[in-house]
Motif scaffolding. Sequence first.
Motif, PDB file in Angstrom:
ATOM      1  N   LEU A 124       0.997  -1.330  -0.130  1.00  0.00           N
ATOM      2  CA  LEU A 124      -0.221   0.099  -0.035  1.00  0.00           C
ATOM      3  C   LEU A 124       0.909   1.144  -0.110  1.00  0.00           C
ATOM      4  O   LEU A 124       0.570   2.110  -0.674  1.00  0.00           O
ATOM      5  CB  LEU A 124      -0.947   0.051   1.281  1.00  0.00           C
ATOM      6  N   HIS A 125       1.702   1.223   0.716  1.00  0.00           N
ATOM      7  CA  HIS A 125       2.840   2.451   1.133  1.00  0.00           C
ATOM      8  C   HIS A 125       3.763   2.749  -0.077  1.00  0.00           C
ATOM      9  O   HIS A 125       4.239   3.969  -0.172  1.00  0.00           O
ATOM     10  CB  HIS A 125       3.202   2.630   2.057  1.00  0.00           C
ATOM     11  N   CYS A 126       3.959   1.896  -0.829  1.00  0.00           N
ATOM     12  CA  CYS A 126       4.800   1.977  -1.908  1.00  0.00           C
ATOM     13  C   CYS A 126       3.988   2.621  -3.217  1.00  0.00           C
ATOM     14  O   CYS A 126       4.693   2.578  -4.300  1.00  0.00           O
ATOM     15  CB  CYS A 126       5.651   0.875  -2.296  1.00  0.00           C
ATOM     16  N   GLY A 127       2.745   2.350  -3.143  1.00  0.00           N
ATOM     17  CA  GLY A 127       2.043   2.868  -4.076  1.00  0.00           C
ATOM     18  C   GLY A 127       1.521   2.022  -5.439  1.00  0.00           C
ATOM     19  O   GLY A 127       0.932   2.140  -6.555  1.00  0.00           O
ATOM     20  N   THR A 128       1.640   0.643  -5.225  1.00  0.00           N
ATOM     21  CA  THR A 128       1.523  -0.452  -6.277  1.00  0.00           C
ATOM     22  C   THR A 128       0.351  -1.315  -6.117  1.00  0.00           C
ATOM     23  O   THR A 128      -0.048  -1.975  -6.618  1.00  0.00           O
ATOM     24  CB  THR A 128       2.667  -1.496  -6.203  1.00  0.00           C
ATOM     25  N   PHE A 129      -0.417  -0.811  -4.702  1.00  0.00           N
ATOM     26  CA  PHE A 129      -1.565  -1.995  -4.492  1.00  0.00           C
ATOM     27  C   PHE A 129      -2.921  -1.737  -5.596  1.00  0.00           C
ATOM     28  O   PHE A 129      -2.939  -0.285  -5.724  1.00  0.00           O
ATOM     29  CB  PHE A 129      -2.194  -1.426  -3.024  1.00  0.00           C
ATOM     30  N   GLY A 130      -3.179  -2.799  -6.087  1.00  0.00           N
ATOM     31  CA  GLY A 130      -4.153  -2.583  -6.823  1.00  0.00           C
ATOM     32  C   GLY A 130      -3.905  -2.340  -8.578  1.00  0.00           C
ATOM     33  O   GLY A 130      -4.539  -2.059  -9.377  1.00  0.00           O
ATOM     34  N   MET A 131      -2.444  -2.067  -8.694  1.00  0.00           N
ATOM     35  CA  MET A 131      -2.007  -1.577  -9.979  1.00  0.00           C
ATOM     36  C   MET A 131      -1.969  -2.826 -11.013  1.00  0.00           C
ATOM     37  O   MET A 131      -0.883  -2.615 -12.038  1.00  0.00           O
ATOM     38  CB  MET A 131      -0.960  -0.713  -9.731  1.00  0.00           C
ATOM     39  N   ALA A 132      -1.967  -3.911 -10.578  1.00  0.00           N
ATOM     40  CA  ALA A 132      -1.751  -5.113 -11.884  1.00  0.00           C
ATOM     41  C   ALA A 132      -2.190  -4.702 -13.039  1.00  0.00           C
ATOM     42  O   ALA A 132      -3.462  -4.456 -13.164  1.00  0.00           O
ATOM     43  CB  ALA A 132      -2.105  -6.406 -11.090  1.00  0.00           C
ATOM     44  N   GLU A 133      -1.476  -4.685 -13.968  1.00  0.00           N
ATOM     45  CA  GLU A 133      -1.902  -4.375 -15.445  1.00  0.00           C
ATOM     46  C   GLU A 133      -3.052  -5.101 -15.732  1.00  0.00           C
ATOM     47  O   GLU A 133      -4.105  -4.533 -16.367  1.00  0.00           O
ATOM     48  CB  GLU A 133      -0.541  -4.424 -16.312  1.00  0.00           C
ATOM     49  N   GLU A 134      -3.014  -6.490 -15.858  1.00  0.00           N
ATOM     50  CA  GLU A 134      -3.875  -7.374 -16.616  1.00  0.00           C
ATOM     51  C   GLU A 134      -5.295  -7.246 -16.037  1.00  0.00           C
ATOM     52  O   GLU A 134      -6.292  -7.314 -17.008  1.00  0.00           O
ATOM     53  CB  GLU A 134      -3.475  -8.598 -16.642  1.00  0.00           C
ATOM     54  N   THR A 135      -5.305  -7.256 -14.768  1.00  0.00           N
ATOM     55  CA  THR A 135      -6.908  -7.240 -14.119  1.00  0.00           C
ATOM     56  C   THR A 135      -7.655  -6.158 -14.441  1.00  0.00           C
ATOM     57  O   THR A 135      -8.671  -6.236 -15.116  1.00  0.00           O
ATOM     58  CB  THR A 135      -6.664  -7.078 -12.509  1.00  0.00           C
TER      59      THR A 135
END
Length: 315
Positions: A128-139
């Motif tokens: 969460l705190h590195c800003g990548t939560f939920g950012m998977a490209e394919e989904t």
Amino acid sequence: MKIQPIDLSGVKTYPIAERRNKVSIARDFAGDITAGMSVASLVAALPHQLGGESFKAVVETVVSAREKGRPVVIAIGGHVVKCGLQPVLKRLIEADVITAVAMNGSASIHDYEISLIGETSEDVGAVLHCGTFGMAEETGRDINRALKAGLPEGLGYGRALGRFIVDNDNPHREFSLLACCHEKGIPATVHAAVGTDIIHQHPDCDGAVLGEATFTDFRLFTAVVATLGNGGVFLNIGSAVIMPEVFLKALSIAQNMGHHVDHFTTANFDMTQHYRPLQNVVKRPTAGDSRGLTITGHHEIMIPLLAAAILDRLR
């Protein structure tokens, strides 16, 4: 004034044989549990009270509904999919027990990821705190594109995504509820709340498309709810907010338009009984001549047991 302990010698008693009791061996106790017994025998042996009685009532109403050709509708939250229950629910769909499936947005996302990579549910706290939560490209890319492709054809969220999974031959499509519903030809609706799901963070997300797709599904779900009267069953499994709220509004529309949904059964399955499911699924909709039930327990235990009991009875 000094108060003395009361003298109990004047208390009047009566014979226990005259007392009415709520529990008896003959009426309420569990039956004999033996090695190798069938699931139907195990369920029949549950104590005839509290959760045991409620569980047996759910089984009976579902079996009765299908024997009479009445609908059995399930609404699920994301945790149900994360618990790996798709094979169980799929078996009920294929056996013509479940006639419609509704889910919140998170359930559709987990269902899609399972169909694509055979895994789902990232570690939110770790990223969460590195800003990548939920950012998977394919989904985000695939689900949003599926909705855009379905919109010109009038497809709702659920059918559009189910078709996308099938048409793209996702590697693990056999574990997808949405794909199963699409292939079986039964309603599968997804009810998204804008801003709650990771696909809303994706650059491919179009609010107008998302809103139209899930609104189409709301109208389809309302049409399903309108058929629940006279013996239908609605099961809410693991959704504490979205699906109970959607169900209540759909039921209100159906009643408003003269469908008079009554004489049906609802049940809420969850690990904890929350306010909205109790009010919007179990109590308010069944205030007339219908019945509401609660089953408290872990989905990964209760849902396989429910499915096995239903299939055993129908067999």
